[in-house]
Design a protein around this motif. Structure first.
Motif, PDB file in Angstrom:
ATOM      1  N   ILE A 190     -20.266 -78.834  10.900  1.00 53.28           N
ATOM      2  CA  ILE A 190     -20.570 -80.037  11.679  1.00 53.28           C
ATOM      3  C   ILE A 190     -21.741 -79.775  12.621  1.00 53.28           C
ATOM      4  N   GLY A 191     -22.623 -80.803  12.736  1.00 54.09           N
ATOM      5  CA  GLY A 191     -23.815 -80.609  13.552  1.00 54.09           C
ATOM      6  C   GLY A 191     -24.157 -81.768  14.467  1.00 54.09           C
ATOM      7  N   VAL A 192     -23.258 -82.766  14.574  1.00 55.02           N
ATOM      8  CA  VAL A 192     -23.499 -83.919  15.449  1.00 55.02           C
ATOM      9  C   VAL A 192     -22.244 -84.170  16.285  1.00 55.02           C
ATOM     10  N   PRO A 193     -22.338 -84.967  17.345  1.00 64.95           N
ATOM     11  CA  PRO A 193     -21.139 -85.298  18.124  1.00 64.95           C
ATOM     12  C   PRO A 193     -20.024 -85.818  17.227  1.00 64.95           C
ATOM     13  N   VAL A 194     -18.830 -85.261  17.396  1.00 68.32           N
ATOM     14  CA  VAL A 194     -17.734 -85.546  16.472  1.00 68.32           C
ATOM     15  C   VAL A 194     -16.455 -85.875  17.234  1.00 68.32           C
ATOM     16  N   GLN A 195     -15.782 -86.898  16.751  1.00 67.42           N
ATOM     17  CA  GLN A 195     -14.491 -87.319  17.303  1.00 67.42           C
ATOM     18  C   GLN A 195     -13.456 -87.298  16.182  1.00 67.42           C
ATOM     19  N   ILE A 196     -12.240 -86.857  16.499  1.00 69.24           N
ATOM     20  CA  ILE A 196     -11.135 -86.874  15.540  1.00 69.24           C
ATOM     21  C   ILE A 196      -9.953 -87.610  16.149  1.00 69.24           C
ATOM     22  N   LEU A 197      -9.381 -88.552  15.396  1.00 75.12           N
ATOM     23  CA  LEU A 197      -8.136 -89.216  15.760  1.00 75.12           C
ATOM     24  C   LEU A 197      -7.034 -88.617  14.897  1.00 75.12           C
ATOM     25  N   ALA A 198      -6.120 -87.888  15.529  1.00 77.15           N
ATOM     26  CA  ALA A 198      -5.140 -87.089  14.802  1.00 77.15           C
ATOM     27  C   ALA A 198      -3.716 -87.535  15.098  1.00 77.15           C
ATOM     28  N   LEU A 219      -4.782 -77.305   9.988  1.00 71.31           N
ATOM     29  CA  LEU A 219      -6.161 -77.803   9.972  1.00 71.31           C
ATOM     30  C   LEU A 219      -6.538 -78.382  11.337  1.00 71.31           C
ATOM     31  N   LYS A 220      -5.583 -79.003  11.998  1.00 72.66           N
ATOM     32  CA  LYS A 220      -5.817 -79.457  13.373  1.00 72.66           C
ATOM     33  C   LYS A 220      -6.205 -78.264  14.254  1.00 72.66           C
ATOM     34  N   ALA A 221      -5.419 -77.199  14.164  1.00 73.40           N
ATOM     35  CA  ALA A 221      -5.679 -76.006  14.982  1.00 73.40           C
ATOM     36  C   ALA A 221      -7.028 -75.394  14.637  1.00 73.40           C
ATOM     37  N   TYR A 222      -7.370 -75.398  13.363  1.00 75.03           N
ATOM     38  CA  TYR A 222      -8.664 -74.847  12.957  1.00 75.03           C
ATOM     39  C   TYR A 222      -9.804 -75.654  13.569  1.00 75.03           C
ATOM     40  N   ALA A 223      -9.717 -76.990  13.466  1.00 71.75           N
ATOM     41  CA  ALA A 223     -10.760 -77.844  14.045  1.00 71.75           C
ATOM     42  C   ALA A 223     -10.893 -77.589  15.545  1.00 71.75           C
ATOM     43  N   ASN A 224      -9.765 -77.468  16.220  1.00 70.82           N
ATOM     44  CA  ASN A 224      -9.795 -77.308  17.675  1.00 70.82           C
ATOM     45  C   ASN A 224     -10.246 -75.922  18.114  1.00 70.82           C
ATOM     46  N   SER A 225     -10.211 -74.972  17.223  1.00 75.48           N
ATOM     47  CA  SER A 225     -10.712 -73.636  17.571  1.00 75.48           C
ATOM     48  C   SER A 225     -12.178 -73.467  17.198  1.00 75.48           C
ATOM     49  N   VAL A 226     -12.620 -74.141  16.140  1.00 73.71           N
ATOM     50  CA  VAL A 226     -13.972 -73.927  15.626  1.00 73.71           C
ATOM     51  C   VAL A 226     -14.986 -74.896  16.224  1.00 73.71           C
ATOM     52  N   ILE A 227     -14.658 -76.187  16.273  1.00 74.10           N
ATOM     53  CA  ILE A 227     -15.669 -77.161  16.696  1.00 74.10           C
ATOM     54  C   ILE A 227     -16.191 -76.885  18.103  1.00 74.10           C
ATOM     55  N   PRO A 228     -15.358 -76.475  19.066  1.00 76.35           N
ATOM     56  CA  PRO A 228     -15.905 -76.176  20.394  1.00 76.35           C
ATOM     57  C   PRO A 228     -16.933 -75.039  20.417  1.00 76.35           C
ATOM     58  N   THR A 229     -17.034 -74.273  19.340  1.00 77.38           N
ATOM     59  CA  THR A 229     -18.030 -73.205  19.280  1.00 77.38           C
ATOM     60  C   THR A 229     -19.347 -73.673  18.677  1.00 77.38           C
ATOM     61  N   LYS A 230     -19.419 -74.936  18.267  1.00 76.14           N
ATOM     62  CA  LYS A 230     -20.574 -75.433  17.519  1.00 76.14           C
ATOM     63  C   LYS A 230     -21.651 -76.072  18.392  1.00 76.14           C
TER      64      LYS A 230
END
Length: 246
Positions: free
Chosen positions: A168-176, A187-198
């Protein structure tokens, strides 16, 4: 995808937009902003589904945008009656849908539609539901230079992979939603651990007590689901306004 992608409720209302085309795809179009566009990527019920046309009308008005919801399923339409009668869920060939609308088949259409918008509008956002989850992430990939879109929002994403999250390379929102066999806790946990590093703005909205498809097919007569639907719509409107107008 699973049977949860077909369950839910159909809402009452009369869509205000019109049917037109985007690139070579039929599309529902609503709103009239000449500078800002939002592309909605529908769930399995597709571009003719009244719920998502009504949502598109809300986005056009509340996010001040021209909204396009193209047909990315090759003309296939699930009869809306199925949503009212769970005993008819077996009428829909889910495995056939997977085959006809695989990522490699529909990606060229997604790409051409966004490129058509980019040639006409100054700012572009993408809202994806279910099937629109993987595709919104791929459209927001950092591999596109310059970026294809300015921001994305994905609600209860389906077919989303760790690799697509990584890219991911642009501002991103997820409704979970809390209950979702497709956007799993892992997958929720993965997104929440990885996206903040981007180094991209990230908004994670968690919806306790509701299930996959709540944003497009929740029960308006159930207070918990109604509040979740309204909160989800408002969150997406705010996200689009921030990154398309701010």
């Amino acid at each position: 995808m699973s049977q949860c992608c077909l369950q839910g409720f159909q809402w009452d209302g009369t869509p205000e937009g019109k049917e037109s085309t985007l690139a070579n795809n039929k599309a529902y179009v609503t709103g009239s902003n000449p500078d800002v566009a939002i592309m909605v990527i529908a769930d399995l019920f597709g571009w003719t589904f009244i719920n998502e046309r009504l949502l598109s009308d809300h986005y056009a008005k509340e996010a001040d945008a021209t909204v396009f919801m193209p047909d990315f399923f090759g003309g296939d339409v699930i009869p809306s009656e199925i949503i009212r009668d769970n005993s008819r869920l077996r009428e829909f060939d889910l495995s056939g849908f997977h085959k006809h609308n695989a990522k490699e088949i529909r990606w060229p259409e997604l790409l051409s539609c966004v490129k058509a918008l980019r040639s006409q509008y100054k700012r572009i956002g993408v809202l994806g539901y279910c099937y629109g989850g993987w595709s919104s992430f791929r459209l927001g990939s950092q591999s596109h230079s310059p970026p294809l879109v300015d921001c994305i929002s994905a609600a209860h994403p389906t077919w989303l992979t760790e690799e697509e999250i990584d890219d991911i390379g642009v501002p991103v929102q997820i409704l979970a939603p809390e209950v979702d066999p497709l956007f799993t806790p892992e997958l929720k946990a993965y997104a929440n651990s990885v996206i903040p590093t981007k180094s991209v703005p990230y908004d994670y909205q968690f919806f306790p007590g509701v299930e996959h498809s709540f944003a497009t097919r929740g029960n308006p007569n159930d207070e918990k689901e109604r509040r979740a639907m309204v909160r989800g719509k408002n969150a997406q409107v705010a996200w689009m306004r921030e990154w398309l107008h701010g």
